[in-house]
Every structure is written in structure tokens, then in C-alpha cells.
Motif scaffolding. Structure first.
Motif, PDB file in Angstrom:
ATOM      1  N   ASP A  30       0.840  -1.203   0.000  1.00  0.00           N
ATOM      2  CA  ASP A  30       0.000   0.000   0.000  1.00  0.00           C
ATOM      3  C   ASP A  30       0.876   1.255   0.000  1.00  0.00           C
ATOM      4  O   ASP A  30       1.684   1.441   0.912  1.00  0.00           O
ATOM      5  N   GLU A  31       0.714   2.067  -1.026  1.00  0.00           N
ATOM      6  CA  GLU A  31       1.562   3.269  -1.172  1.00  0.00           C
ATOM      7  C   GLU A  31       1.437   4.230  -0.002  1.00  0.00           C
ATOM      8  O   GLU A  31       2.417   4.811   0.436  1.00  0.00           O
ATOM      9  N   ILE A  32       0.232   4.427   0.473  1.00  0.00           N
ATOM     10  CA  ILE A  32       0.014   5.371   1.575  1.00  0.00           C
ATOM     11  C   ILE A  32       0.643   4.839   2.859  1.00  0.00           C
ATOM     12  O   ILE A  32       1.331   5.552   3.573  1.00  0.00           O
ATOM     13  N   LEU A  33       0.424   3.548   3.139  1.00  0.00           N
ATOM     14  CA  LEU A  33       0.899   2.985   4.404  1.00  0.00           C
ATOM     15  C   LEU A  33       2.399   2.718   4.399  1.00  0.00           C
ATOM     16  O   LEU A  33       3.088   3.052   5.362  1.00  0.00           O
ATOM     17  N   ARG A  34       2.922   2.127   3.324  1.00  0.00           N
ATOM     18  CA  ARG A  34       4.313   1.659   3.359  1.00  0.00           C
ATOM     19  C   ARG A  34       5.303   2.753   3.728  1.00  0.00           C
ATOM     20  O   ARG A  34       6.225   2.541   4.479  1.00  0.00           O
ATOM     21  N   ARG A  35       5.080   3.958   3.191  1.00  0.00           N
ATOM     22  CA  ARG A  35       6.040   5.036   3.435  1.00  0.00           C
ATOM     23  C   ARG A  35       5.997   5.548   4.877  1.00  0.00           C
ATOM     24  O   ARG A  35       6.909   6.245   5.313  1.00  0.00           O
ATOM     25  N   LEU A  36       4.931   5.216   5.603  1.00  0.00           N
ATOM     26  CA  LEU A  36       4.827   5.654   7.005  1.00  0.00           C
ATOM     27  C   LEU A  36       5.711   4.824   7.931  1.00  0.00           C
ATOM     28  O   LEU A  36       6.149   5.293   8.974  1.00  0.00           O
ATOM     29  N   TYR A  37       5.928   3.570   7.548  1.00  0.00           N
ATOM     30  CA  TYR A  37       6.658   2.670   8.445  1.00  0.00           C
ATOM     31  C   TYR A  37       8.153   2.924   8.328  1.00  0.00           C
ATOM     32  O   TYR A  37       8.719   2.815   7.249  1.00  0.00           O
ATOM     33  N   PHE A  79       3.812   9.870  13.494  1.00  0.00           N
ATOM     34  CA  PHE A  79       3.306   9.631  12.142  1.00  0.00           C
ATOM     35  C   PHE A  79       2.093  10.509  11.887  1.00  0.00           C
ATOM     36  O   PHE A  79       1.221  10.626  12.749  1.00  0.00           O
ATOM     37  N   VAL A  80       2.054  11.119  10.695  1.00  0.00           N
ATOM     38  CA  VAL A  80       0.880  11.920  10.336  1.00  0.00           C
ATOM     39  C   VAL A  80      -0.230  10.954   9.926  1.00  0.00           C
ATOM     40  O   VAL A  80      -0.123  10.261   8.915  1.00  0.00           O
ATOM     41  N   ILE A  81      -1.262  10.916  10.731  1.00  0.00           N
ATOM     42  CA  ILE A  81      -2.396  10.031  10.439  1.00  0.00           C
ATOM     43  C   ILE A  81      -3.651  10.867  10.249  1.00  0.00           C
ATOM     44  O   ILE A  81      -4.247  11.366  11.209  1.00  0.00           O
ATOM     45  N   GLY A  82      -3.996  11.065   8.981  1.00  0.00           N
ATOM     46  CA  GLY A  82      -5.224  11.772   8.616  1.00  0.00           C
ATOM     47  C   GLY A  82      -6.233  10.762   8.100  1.00  0.00           C
ATOM     48  O   GLY A  82      -6.027   9.552   8.232  1.00  0.00           O
ATOM     49  N   PRO A  83      -7.328  11.243   7.499  1.00  0.00           N
ATOM     50  CA  PRO A  83      -8.374  10.335   7.017  1.00  0.00           C
ATOM     51  C   PRO A  83      -7.890   9.325   5.969  1.00  0.00           C
ATOM     52  O   PRO A  83      -8.349   8.183   5.964  1.00  0.00           O
ATOM     53  N   PHE A  84      -6.929   9.731   5.114  1.00  0.00           N
ATOM     54  CA  PHE A  84      -6.455   8.790   4.081  1.00  0.00           C
ATOM     55  C   PHE A  84      -5.665   7.644   4.699  1.00  0.00           C
ATOM     56  O   PHE A  84      -5.824   6.483   4.310  1.00  0.00           O
ATOM     57  N   GLU A  85      -4.816   7.985   5.659  1.00  0.00           N
ATOM     58  CA  GLU A  85      -4.021   6.956   6.332  1.00  0.00           C
ATOM     59  C   GLU A  85      -4.943   6.034   7.136  1.00  0.00           C
ATOM     60  O   GLU A  85      -4.789   4.814   7.122  1.00  0.00           O
ATOM     61  N   ARG A  86      -5.908   6.648   7.828  1.00  0.00           N
ATOM     62  CA  ARG A  86      -6.877   5.833   8.588  1.00  0.00           C
ATOM     63  C   ARG A  86      -7.603   4.857   7.672  1.00  0.00           C
ATOM     64  O   ARG A  86      -7.729   3.666   7.979  1.00  0.00           O
ATOM     65  N   ASP A  87      -8.096   5.372   6.541  1.00  0.00           N
ATOM     66  CA  ASP A  87      -8.863   4.511   5.639  1.00  0.00           C
ATOM     67  C   ASP A  87      -7.982   3.415   5.026  1.00  0.00           C
ATOM     68  O   ASP A  87      -8.441   2.285   4.851  1.00  0.00           O
ATOM     69  N   ALA A  88      -6.727   3.760   4.719  1.00  0.00           N
ATOM     70  CA  ALA A  88      -5.815   2.757   4.155  1.00  0.00           C
ATOM     71  C   ALA A  88      -5.549   1.661   5.188  1.00  0.00           C
ATOM     72  O   ALA A  88      -5.538   0.457   4.866  1.00  0.00           O
ATOM     73  N   GLU A 118     -12.602  -0.100  13.971  1.00  0.00           N
ATOM     74  CA  GLU A 118     -13.093   1.188  13.461  1.00  0.00           C
ATOM     75  C   GLU A 118     -12.973   2.266  14.531  1.00  0.00           C
ATOM     76  O   GLU A 118     -12.553   3.394  14.253  1.00  0.00           O
ATOM     77  N   MET A 119     -13.303   1.920  15.749  1.00  0.00           N
ATOM     78  CA  MET A 119     -13.150   2.862  16.862  1.00  0.00           C
ATOM     79  C   MET A 119     -11.669   3.204  17.081  1.00  0.00           C
ATOM     80  O   MET A 119     -11.285   4.373  17.188  1.00  0.00           O
ATOM     81  N   ALA A 121      -9.041   2.890  15.046  1.00  0.00           N
ATOM     82  CA  ALA A 121      -8.407   3.623  13.940  1.00  0.00           C
ATOM     83  C   ALA A 121      -8.779   5.102  14.014  1.00  0.00           C
ATOM     84  O   ALA A 121      -7.932   5.982  13.844  1.00  0.00           O
ATOM     85  N   GLN A 122     -10.044   5.376  14.280  1.00  0.00           N
ATOM     86  CA  GLN A 122     -10.471   6.772  14.405  1.00  0.00           C
ATOM     87  C   GLN A 122      -9.730   7.460  15.556  1.00  0.00           C
ATOM     88  O   GLN A 122      -9.310   8.615  15.430  1.00  0.00           O
ATOM     89  N   SER A 123      -9.506   6.747  16.619  1.00  0.00           N
ATOM     90  CA  SER A 123      -8.868   7.373  17.786  1.00  0.00           C
ATOM     91  C   SER A 123      -7.378   7.638  17.540  1.00  0.00           C
ATOM     92  O   SER A 123      -6.745   8.381  18.285  1.00  0.00           O
ATOM     93  N   MET A 124      -6.812   7.042  16.490  1.00  0.00           N
ATOM     94  CA  MET A 124      -5.386   7.258  16.184  1.00  0.00           C
ATOM     95  C   MET A 124      -5.182   8.438  15.238  1.00  0.00           C
ATOM     96  O   MET A 124      -4.046   8.843  15.006  1.00  0.00           O
ATOM     97  N   VAL A 125      -6.267   8.995  14.701  1.00  0.00           N
ATOM     98  CA  VAL A 125      -6.149  10.136  13.780  1.00  0.00           C
ATOM     99  C   VAL A 125      -5.616  11.339  14.549  1.00  0.00           C
ATOM    100  O   VAL A 125      -6.127  11.688  15.610  1.00  0.00           O
ATOM    101  N   ASN A 126      -4.537  11.938  13.992  1.00  0.00           N
ATOM    102  CA  ASN A 126      -3.924  13.087  14.663  1.00  0.00           C
ATOM    103  C   ASN A 126      -3.691  14.262  13.717  1.00  0.00           C
ATOM    104  O   ASN A 126      -2.928  15.170  14.012  1.00  0.00           O
TER     105      ASN A 126
END
Ligand code: HEM
Length: 129
Positions: A30-37, A79-88, A118-119, A121-126
Motif C-alpha cells: 500500500d503506497e500510503i501505508l508503506r512510506r509511514l513505516y 506519524f501523520v495520520i489523517g483520514p487517508f491513512e486511517r482509511d488505508a 473502526e473505533m 483507527a479513528q482514535s489514532m487520527v492526529n
């Protein structure tokens, strides 16, 4: 006699191993996720996730023995976790969950797991974006 924990009821270690292995296969591609790790080798991250989930659902407490209190929101703050990262992340987890057959995890347990991720992942959004 019903199994006493969610962990036991869904097949214990074997199921959590399969779930997290599949999840990290998705992270890998996953392009969005892989670069975060931060680490090239996702093995250690996979193991931390597996230990955490096992502990959360009533299995062995190895996660806290090794890592202390989870403090997951704090540990995700680098890690920047917005809606796209959460959804990925959720997409990868749903794919992993779908790979566990219904004899191993029935609908009731599946629903419980989905509600939790789902709960959580939402709580990790920053980040708003
Ligand atoms: C660690 C991303 C949600 C559990 C990490 C790491 C990243 C990450 C990049 C560092 C990898 C490592 O361990 O070296 C994300 C993203 C999420 C998300 C993008 C999107 C919402 C979650 C959720 C949970 C979770 C919902 C739990 C249900 C963990 C655990 C670790 C971790 C247990 C290891 C913590 C430790 O250092 O002990 N995550 N995560 N993550 N994540 Fe997430």
C-alpha cells in the motif's frame, strides 16, 4: 462450554498470526501505508501488532511485558495520520479479516472485531488532512 476469551474463541495464536501476517502483506504493497513505516523490515512491526492484539483480546500479555503500557495514541504521534491513512489502515485490516474463514471466526466475533478496529483507527487520527 464456550471459550472464555475472544482470543480462545477465534482460534488463539494461529488466528492472530494469520491476521497480522495478512495485514502486513497489505501494508507492504500500500503506497500510503508503506512510506509511514520507518523500518525496511516490517517483521518487528508485525510482531508488535500481533502481541498487542493478542493481549487486547485476552491472550498472552507479552506485549506489555516487552513494551509496557500500550499508550497507542502517543506511540503514533510521530506519524501523520489523517483520514487517508486511517482509511488505508482500515482497508488493510478488513482485507486481513476477510482472509480468516467463518469456521474460525463467526459473525458475532467478526462484528466485535470490526467495531473495535473502526473505533481504534479513528482514535489514532492526529491530523485533519
Ligand atoms: C505502530 C501506523 C492504527 C496498533 C505503528 C507504526 C506505524 C503505525 C507507522 C510504527 C511501526 C512500528 O511498530 O515500528 C498506523 C496507522 C494507523 C494505525 C497509519 C491508522 C489509523 C493503529 C491501530 C492500532 C495500532 C488502530 C491498534 C488497534 C499499533 C501498535 C504498534 C503500532 C500496537 C506498535 C506500538 C509499539 O511501539 O509498541 N502504527 N497505525 N495502530 N500500531 Fe499503528
Amino acid at each position: 462450554q464456550p471459550a472464555s476469551t475472544f482470543y480462545d474463541a477465534v482460534g488463539g495464536a494461529e488466528t492472530f498470526r494469520a491476521l497480522t501476517a495478512r495485514f502486513y502483506e497489505e501494508v507492504e504493497r500500500d503506497e500510503i501505508l508503506r512510506r509511514l513505516y520507518p523500518e525496511e523490515d516490517l517483521g518487528p512491526a508485525e510482531r508488535r501488532m500481533r502481541m498487542f492484539l493478542e493481549q487486547y483480546w485476552g491472550g498472552p500479555r507479552t506485549y506489555s511485558d516487552e513494551r509496557g503500557h500500550p499508550r497507542l495514541r502517543m506511540r503514533h504521534s510521530p506519524f501523520v495520520i489523517g483520514p487517508f491513512e486511517r482509511d488505508a489502515w482500515l482497508r488493510a485490516m478488513h482485507t486481513a479479516l476477510a482472509s480468516i474463514d467463518s469456521a474460525t471466526m463467526d459473525d458475532e466475533h467478526r462484528r466485535q472485531f470490526v467495531d473495535y478496529i473502526e473505533m481504534a483507527a479513528q482514535s489514532m487520527v492526529n491530523s485533519p488532512i
